[in-house]
Design a protein around this motif. Sequence first.
Motif, PDB file in Angstrom:
ATOM      1  N   HIS A 272      -8.787  -1.886  -0.147  1.00 59.12           N
ATOM      2  CA  HIS A 272      -8.242  -1.384  -1.408  1.00 59.12           C
ATOM      3  C   HIS A 272      -8.658  -2.243  -2.604  1.00 59.12           C
ATOM      4  CE1 HIS A 272      -5.652   1.942  -0.107  1.00 59.12           C
ATOM      5  NE2 HIS A 272      -5.345   1.216   0.958  1.00 59.12           N
TER       6      HIS A 272
ATOM      7  N   ASP B 185       6.781   1.849   1.261  1.00 60.85           N
ATOM      8  CA  ASP B 185       5.386   1.409   1.253  1.00 60.85           C
ATOM      9  C   ASP B 185       5.124   0.468   2.424  1.00 60.85           C
ATOM     10  OD1 ASP B 185       5.199   2.844  -1.121  1.00 60.85           O
ATOM     11  OD2 ASP B 185       5.602   1.070  -2.359  1.00 60.85           O
ATOM     12  N   THR B 186       3.854   0.251   2.713  1.00 61.33           N
ATOM     13  CA  THR B 186       3.459  -0.676   3.780  1.00 61.33           C
ATOM     14  C   THR B 186       3.087  -2.009   3.151  1.00 61.33           C
ATOM     15  OG1 THR B 186       2.592   1.164   5.078  1.00 61.33           O
ATOM     16  CG2 THR B 186       1.902  -1.048   5.711  1.00 61.33           C
TER      17      THR B 186
ATOM     18  N   SER C  18       8.122   2.217  -6.013  1.00 65.31           N
ATOM     19  CA  SER C  18       7.164   1.211  -5.552  1.00 65.31           C
ATOM     20  C   SER C  18       7.143  -0.003  -6.476  1.00 65.31           C
ATOM     21  CB  SER C  18       5.765   1.815  -5.458  1.00 65.31           C
ATOM     22  OG  SER C  18       5.700   2.800  -4.454  1.00 65.31           O
TER      23      SER C  18
ATOM     24  N   ALA D 211      -6.711  -3.864   5.631  1.00 66.75           N
ATOM     25  CA  ALA D 211      -6.034  -2.968   4.689  1.00 66.75           C
ATOM     26  C   ALA D 211      -6.244  -3.411   3.244  1.00 66.75           C
ATOM     27  CB  ALA D 211      -4.544  -2.910   5.016  1.00 66.75           C
TER      28      ALA D 211
ATOM     29  N   ASP E 218      -8.060   2.418  -6.800  1.00 67.74           N
ATOM     30  CA  ASP E 218      -7.589   3.769  -6.494  1.00 67.74           C
ATOM     31  C   ASP E 218      -6.119   3.965  -6.827  1.00 67.74           C
ATOM     32  OD1 ASP E 218      -6.329   2.313  -4.516  1.00 67.74           O
ATOM     33  OD2 ASP E 218      -7.468   3.168  -2.860  1.00 67.74           O
TER      34      ASP E 218
ATOM     35  N   LYS F  24      -3.553   2.818  -5.369  1.00 68.03           N
ATOM     36  CA  LYS F  24      -2.683   2.976  -4.201  1.00 68.03           C
ATOM     37  C   LYS F  24      -2.116   1.663  -3.677  1.00 68.03           C
ATOM     38  CE  LYS F  24      -4.742   7.261  -2.486  1.00 68.03           C
ATOM     39  NZ  LYS F  24      -5.359   7.945  -1.313  1.00 68.03           N
ATOM     40  N   ALA F  25      -2.477   0.562  -4.284  1.00 72.18           N
ATOM     41  CA  ALA F  25      -2.009  -0.732  -3.779  1.00 72.18           C
ATOM     42  C   ALA F  25      -1.818  -1.711  -4.929  1.00 72.18           C
ATOM     43  CB  ALA F  25      -3.005  -1.294  -2.768  1.00 72.18           C
TER      44      ALA F  25
ATOM     45  N   VAL G 295       0.854  -1.186   0.000  1.00 71.36           N
ATOM     46  CA  VAL G 295       0.000   0.000   0.000  1.00 71.36           C
ATOM     47  C   VAL G 295       0.890   1.237   0.000  1.00 71.36           C
ATOM     48  CG1 VAL G 295      -1.777   1.295   1.222  1.00 71.36           C
ATOM     49  CG2 VAL G 295      -1.840  -1.208   1.221  1.00 71.36           C
ATOM     50  N   ALA G 296       0.695   2.058  -0.998  1.00 68.06           N
ATOM     51  CA  ALA G 296       1.445   3.315  -1.126  1.00 68.06           C
ATOM     52  C   ALA G 296       0.445   4.460  -1.149  1.00 68.06           C
ATOM     53  CB  ALA G 296       2.294   3.309  -2.393  1.00 68.06           C
ATOM     54  N   GLU G 297       0.395   5.245  -0.112  1.00 66.24           N
ATOM     55  CA  GLU G 297      -0.619   6.288  -0.001  1.00 66.24           C
ATOM     56  C   GLU G 297      -0.508   7.331  -1.113  1.00 66.24           C
ATOM     57  OE1 GLU G 297      -3.219   6.261   1.855  1.00 66.24           O
ATOM     58  OE2 GLU G 297      -2.600   4.377   2.768  1.00 66.24           O
ATOM     59  N   GLU G 298       0.702   7.515  -1.665  1.00 64.78           N
ATOM     60  CA  GLU G 298       0.887   8.478  -2.745  1.00 64.78           C
ATOM     61  C   GLU G 298       0.677   7.852  -4.120  1.00 64.78           C
ATOM     62  OE1 GLU G 298       1.228  11.646  -2.065  1.00 64.78           O
ATOM     63  OE2 GLU G 298       1.152  11.094   0.072  1.00 64.78           O
TER      64      GLU G 298
END
Length: 856
Positions: A449, A192-193, A82, A445, A158, A160-161, A72-75
């Motif tokens: 997503h 990233d998470t 990433s 999480a 989205d 983001k993942a 998961v990358a919020e940006e």
Amino acid sequence: MADRFFQWVIDNPRRIYAGVLLLTLALGALIPRIQIDTDPENMLPADNAARMFHNEVKQRFDLKDAIVVGAVAEEGIYTPESLAAMHSLTRDILKIDGVVEKDLMALSEVDNIRQDGPGVIRFEWMMRNAPQNQLEADRIAESVSRLPMLQNTLVSGDGKAAAIYVPIEDKNESYRIAEEIRTLFAGLESGDTYHLTGLPVAEDQFGFEMFVQMGISAPMAGAMIFVLMLLFFRNLPLVLAPMAVAMATVISTMGLLIGMGFTVHIMSSMIAIFLMPIAVVDSVHILSEFADRYRPGRNVRDTILEVMKHLFMPMLFTSVTSAVGFLSLMLTPIPPVQIFGAFVAFGILLAFILTIVFVPAYIVRVKPETLAALQAAQHRADKARGIDKLINPLGALARNRQGSLLVVFASVLVFSVVGITKIQINDNPINWFKQDHELRIADRALNSHFAGTYDAYLVMSAPENLAAAEELNRRAAEIQADDFVFDWQPLAGGAGFSAALDDRITQLDDALFDAGGDEAEVIEQLLALAERASLDAKVMTSPDLLNWMANLQGYLEASGLVGKSNGLPQLVKTVNRELVSGKSEDYRIPATPEGVAQTLLQYQSSHRPGDLWHFVTPDYRSGLLWLQLTSGDNQHMSAVMDTVDDYIGMHPAPVNVDVQWAGKAYLNSVWQDQMVAGMMDSLASAFLVVLVMMIALFRSVLWGLLAMLPLTLTIGLIYGMVGWLGIDYDMPIAVLSALTLGLSVDFAIHFIERFRSYLRKGNDYQQTLSLMFDEPARAISRNALVVALGFTPLLFAPLVPYVTVGIFLASIMATSALVTLLLLPAGIWLLQRWLVPAGQGKGQVTGFDPELGEAR
């Protein structure tokens, strides 16, 4: 006979010690053979139809259990950093032993499908190398956006993942593989998470943590019980006796289970924790009555013989009824629950046997000064530490407010019945872990997503159409009726019909090559007939069926229950679009079976041709839709199934196909449904058996019915609260009904047996009730506290089923003891005209003489 038996017991303590020790060592030596099994699939018997079909589908479509890894990358995930980290992580995961390399799904392992000129399609790796700049990363994003099968599956909507689906050869290796993957996270530098989830790893990790928890909770429960009994009796040597019984019971039962070749499943892992407190219940009754009867200078042997003679029948019946409650679980169709019920019942009966032989033999060998200290300390402890402060108000309430109590309990029963109607049956292996567990965090999480990490498969198969084979053979015979030029052996219908047709077409092609003239014309007619029949048999190439499947997919996704579904329609539409124009208007199913077949043939030129066979069988007679769900709850799965049924009811399939379910989420709903039906049957059966036993024990229908009141109200109240509080009715809660039945009637038996013994001595209702709230109520309260508090270490377990058992068992014990001490006196008061002989109780009750066991 009982007198002679107990006389032998107290005359042979050394033999009894040796026998108990030998039994414990012999069965305990089998424990190292333990095998852990946490696969929920084993909740169903091996010959269960749903389970067999599920495994058949996995083989038919070459499906593997998979671990889901997500970043998961919020940006946004489409950055060089990433995507490079995902590329590196994928490469390292592929090196792990047990990973199925050919089926792993990741951005670097899938094809980009695009047009390479009119009528020409190109398959190239989506991300063979990590992007070096943002422009290359943007190109990957654009390519993914054109491929519906990857959207919201490999990359979130989205942006983001991103996900990696890691298929594994053996689901029992998922914990090891998951741990190796977790170690790889530390070496990634994208910022990233990273998360890891999936039912296989949840189930296998639960097995690992369950094994650890077994080694922690049972000793902690034993330690808690030991401390409680030491507080109650203030005598270390005597308290060691019930603890020895409990340890011998637990070790012997678990050793027997493992030695007989049974695996330790989710339920059987709790056997030790269930038995530890239950095994000391009879010992507490013995020690309590012995402490009340014994006086310094009195013969120990005579006292213990009196105690055992007085308690033998109540203890026997309480043990048998408790065992019956657990044996009733064998009526459920869930093998692990059957094993759990059988061995807990065995442990209860073993604890009874060990108690009546070991505890008396132990007591007679204790020094007189130790016994005197027990007798004195026990009463001081009761007075000083609150047992009597708890009992006395209850006694006053039971003696003076019988009518009010009956009204209250009747209201509670109505409240409970309404609550039971609100119970929701639900389970999910991910929810076996607490909210802050890494798997629960990962589950939340990734499912927030992506379209979903839980799988279900909707399988469509053409039935074995024997009539089609007969018609084909008949028409082939007609074509060459006058001019036999080809040896057409009749084709048999059934599962191999399509493959046999393909072989026959090959034979006809070969024959046509050598034929000429009229002979060639006949063979051409036969060939056309066979090819038409082959297309008809390959139902999954039918445009009508594929369009119907696509509409069903749209209906499911519009319902909000299914995050996404993948299947043959998307694959065919995508390839068709790139073959025709590359434009969105050509993202459709071809109009003819031949057109569909052409797209499938083109796809087999990709880098991953085997992916096709995950959605359709090589004979094209069976296909599936892979549904991605954001929840593994069986309620969610049931709602999806109902939605599919509704759609099929409104829009029947245009081709004759059988529609069936498979997948882990589906199997979960199957065994949950069977569990509920089985638990209802087992509880009803056990209730009737215990009722008959109570009537037989007390030789009275009325007393037998009274004995059932505490367990009826306790079960009703506990499960009514489950409904009112909205707690999911899962496996641990379901099996607790057996324990409720056994332990609630335990208190009732002791209460009624002692009450009747006081009545037989000439006391009236009020006199008897005063006596009951002395030693008998104290013994019941001690037992309730020992068992309830003995389970409190479970509240600190990291696994939710253990916490659930701890909370509910403590609640059950407290409730059943309270109901016994208040409801039974009220019930007897209401029925005393028929239960208490007239003319009793001429004397005045001034106290209780423990030596005589009566009023003075």
